[in-house]
Design a protein around this motif. Structure first.
Motif, PDB file in Angstrom:
ATOM      1  N   ILE A   2     -39.557  -0.759 -20.140  1.00 19.19           N
ATOM      2  CA  ILE A   2     -40.919  -0.414 -20.543  1.00 19.19           C
ATOM      3  C   ILE A   2     -41.020  -0.526 -22.056  1.00 19.19           C
ATOM      4  N   ASP A   3     -42.012  -1.289 -22.526  1.00 24.89           N
ATOM      5  CA  ASP A   3     -42.150  -1.519 -23.956  1.00 24.89           C
ATOM      6  C   ASP A   3     -43.620  -1.398 -24.338  1.00 24.89           C
ATOM      7  N   PHE A   4     -43.949  -0.408 -25.153  1.00 20.45           N
ATOM      8  CA  PHE A   4     -45.317  -0.212 -25.612  1.00 20.45           C
ATOM      9  C   PHE A   4     -45.565  -0.886 -26.963  1.00 20.45           C
ATOM     10  N   GLN A   5     -44.613  -1.701 -27.414  1.00 17.23           N
ATOM     11  CA  GLN A   5     -44.776  -2.394 -28.676  1.00 17.23           C
ATOM     12  C   GLN A   5     -45.767  -3.537 -28.507  1.00 17.23           C
ATOM     13  N   LEU A   6     -46.725  -3.636 -29.420  1.00 13.33           N
ATOM     14  CA  LEU A   6     -47.665  -4.741 -29.363  1.00 13.33           C
ATOM     15  C   LEU A   6     -46.962  -6.040 -29.705  1.00 13.33           C
ATOM     16  N   SER A   7     -47.399  -7.118 -29.061  1.00 19.25           N
ATOM     17  CA  SER A   7     -46.851  -8.437 -29.379  1.00 19.25           C
ATOM     18  C   SER A   7     -47.332  -8.846 -30.765  1.00 19.25           C
ATOM     19  N   PRO A   8     -46.686  -9.838 -31.387  1.00 20.59           N
ATOM     20  CA  PRO A   8     -47.163 -10.305 -32.692  1.00 20.59           C
ATOM     21  C   PRO A   8     -48.633 -10.727 -32.664  1.00 20.59           C
ATOM     22  N   GLU A   9     -49.065 -11.362 -31.570  1.00 22.51           N
ATOM     23  CA  GLU A   9     -50.457 -11.784 -31.464  1.00 22.51           C
ATOM     24  C   GLU A   9     -51.392 -10.579 -31.374  1.00 22.51           C
ATOM     25  N   GLN A  10     -51.007  -9.602 -30.576  1.00 20.30           N
ATOM     26  CA  GLN A  10     -51.827  -8.395 -30.429  1.00 20.30           C
ATOM     27  C   GLN A  10     -51.871  -7.606 -31.738  1.00 20.30           C
ATOM     28  N   LEU A  11     -50.746  -7.541 -32.414  1.00 20.43           N
ATOM     29  CA  LEU A  11     -50.707  -6.834 -33.687  1.00 20.43           C
ATOM     30  C   LEU A  11     -51.587  -7.534 -34.719  1.00 20.43           C
ATOM     31  N   ALA A  12     -51.613  -8.856 -34.671  1.00 14.70           N
ATOM     32  CA  ALA A  12     -52.464  -9.602 -35.599  1.00 14.70           C
ATOM     33  C   ALA A  12     -53.940  -9.319 -35.322  1.00 14.70           C
ATOM     34  N   VAL A  13     -54.310  -9.257 -34.043  1.00 20.34           N
ATOM     35  CA  VAL A  13     -55.691  -8.923 -33.671  1.00 20.34           C
ATOM     36  C   VAL A  13     -56.043  -7.536 -34.185  1.00 20.34           C
ATOM     37  N   ARG A  14     -55.169  -6.593 -33.921  1.00 25.87           N
ATOM     38  CA  ARG A  14     -55.432  -5.209 -34.326  1.00 25.87           C
ATOM     39  C   ARG A  14     -55.576  -5.085 -35.836  1.00 25.87           C
ATOM     40  N   ASN A  15     -54.683  -5.713 -36.572  1.00 29.61           N
ATOM     41  CA  ASN A  15     -54.721  -5.608 -38.037  1.00 29.61           C
ATOM     42  C   ASN A  15     -55.952  -6.287 -38.622  1.00 29.61           C
ATOM     43  N   ALA A  16     -56.328  -7.435 -38.062  1.00 31.36           N
ATOM     44  CA  ALA A  16     -57.507  -8.141 -38.557  1.00 31.36           C
ATOM     45  C   ALA A  16     -58.769  -7.323 -38.319  1.00 31.36           C
ATOM     46  N   VAL A  17     -58.879  -6.759 -37.129  1.00 29.82           N
ATOM     47  CA  VAL A  17     -60.062  -5.959 -36.802  1.00 29.82           C
ATOM     48  C   VAL A  17     -60.072  -4.673 -37.617  1.00 29.82           C
ATOM     49  N   ARG A  18     -58.914  -4.087 -37.808  1.00 26.85           N
ATOM     50  CA  ARG A  18     -58.839  -2.865 -38.610  1.00 26.85           C
ATOM     51  C   ARG A  18     -59.336  -3.125 -40.026  1.00 26.85           C
TER      52      ARG A  18
END
Length: 427
Positions: A2-18
């Motif tokens: 089980i891994d709740f770490q965001l993927s690099p793509e998901q992290l990029a989406v989150r950071n851009a939107v933030r």
């Protein structure tokens, strides 16, 4: 594993939107509240957010609500959940207007033909202007029981005349439906009953979705589409959700999106996906609440020798807020992951909506109790947060009238496996 770490793509989406939210939403409330106070007109608060919406279009945040395979830039539901949380962690009203277009486009995404996709998606893919979409569902008399056997169903009806549908009825609370100028959103997906399409007692069989565009409205007499008034709400105070009337509004036959008998299925699936996103809205509001309450508790002594964070009663309330926030996010992510993948993914979406929305209200109340009477001041953010939070349990399918009943139906279904979404079937 089980891994709740965001993927690099998901992290990029989150950071851009933030980053976008911080740049464009931080001052949004001061913009629309100042506009509403100066003009005295409720709808002007909404219209004052148009420049923010234009920036969202330029940033690709509207295009991102259409899947890549249909020409947009959108990904799976988990990415939408990340976007929603980051928006609501900063601001609500301008955020809901942007997200409301995504909800309005969802029936078209799910049920549209290739020709309809090519025609109706165009204004949302250019990255220019301020195109809006709306899911036009609720009615003044209530819509929670629209598909109940033997019930009257939607009072908005359509009849066929030659190569046109003629629509009559009233709608309310549909985010974005009247557009920026009260002459309609670029696309409205209107839930209605088609006269004579099924036996009178089969309201589900009569239920359809018909697209209404600004061009359709302009081609009709001005009286065919009227905004009766803009309800003034206690929270989300710059959102467009007017009471409107269709009167002999004519649209081409080709605008039929979901035929009679299919409209109910499409709108229910639409509101299943959106349920998880309301849970993400709750996470965002809880983040705002915790951050602001924590700052207060670390700075204020309130006549004591120590800061309030050192008081166990205060720390306990902060712990409750933070725990609800973390638990809701985990449930939202799980629901988004399971949506469309498992037989009971819908159940988790509904549970995320219920738990997240109710936890947001409870958390703001905990923060108010933590701060005490000072929280009652309009200079503090907690009153606005509470006003925004209280709608979450009652919109997008009320928790009492719709969501809990949907879960009850799943529980009662034959062969229901309560743990399949966690451990797999028959485990």
């Amino acid at each position: 594993m089980i891994d709740f770490q965001l993927s690099p793509e998901q992290l990029a989406v989150r950071n851009a939107v933030r980053g976008w939210a911080k740049a464009h939403l931080t001052t949004a409330r001061s913009v629309y509240e100042g506009q509403g106070a100066s003009s005295g007109k409720w709808e002007d608060r909404f219209r004052s957010t148009q420049p923010i919406y234009a920036e969202a279009v330029k940033a690709g945040l509207i295009k991102a609500q259409i899947p890549k395979e249909l020409g947009g830039a959108g990904g799976p539901l988990i990415e939408a959940a990340l976007v929603v949380e980051e928006f609501y962690a900063v601001e609500t009203s301008a955020s809901l207007t942007i997200l409301g277009t995504g909800l309005g486009l969802t029936p078209l995404i799910m049920a549209g033909s290739p020709a309809q996709h090519e025609k109706f998606f165009k204004p949302f893919l250019t990255g220019t202007g301020t195109p809006m979409a709306s899911l036009v569902f609720s009615e003044p008399g209530g819509s929670a029981n629209f598909a109940e056997k033997g019930a009257p169903g939607f009072q908005t009806i359509a009849r066929m005349e030659g190569e046109q549908y003629v629509i009559n009825g009233e709608k309310i609370w549909a985010t974005n439906c009247s557009g920026w100028d009260d002459r309609g959103a670029d696309i409205q997906c209107v839930l209605c009953r088609v006269v004579g399409s099924a036996p009178a007692e089969d309201v589900r069989g009569q239920t359809a979705i018909i697209i209404v565009t600004r061009e359709d409205i302009a081609a009709n007499d001005p009286s065919a589409y009227q905004v009766l008034y803009h309800p003034e709400t206690i929270g989300h105070s710059a959102v467009n959700g007017p009471h409107l009337r269709f009167k002999e509004l004519r649209v081409p036959k080709s605008n039929l999106l979901a035929p009679p008998g299919k409209g109910a299925d499409v709108v229910e699936m639409t509101f299943t996906a959106s349920a998880a996103l309301v849970g993400a809205m709750g996470v965002g509001i809880m983040r705002q609440t915790f951050d602001r309450a924590l700052i207060w508790a670390k700075a204020e002594k309130r006549g004591s020798q120590e800061t309030m964070i050192q008081k166990q009663s205060v720390a306990d309330l902060l712990i409750r807020i933070k725990t609800r926030c973390e638990a809701t996010r985990a449930l939202v992510w799980k629901a988004a992951h399971c949506f469309g993948r498992t037989r009971y993914g819908a159940e988790l979406c509904y549970e995320a909506k219920i738990f997240g929305s109710e936890s947001a209200v409870e958390s703001v109340m905990d923060a108010i109790n933590l701060v005490g009477v000072s929280a009652y001041s309009s200079k503090q953010p907690f009153g606005d947060l509470l006003n925004d939070a209280v709608v979450l349990p009652i919109f997008d399918g009320g928790n009492v009238g719709v969501r809990r009943r949907q879960i009850e139906s799943i529980f009662a279904s034959e062969g229901y496996d309560p743990w399949e979404t966690t451990f797999g079937p028959n485990q």
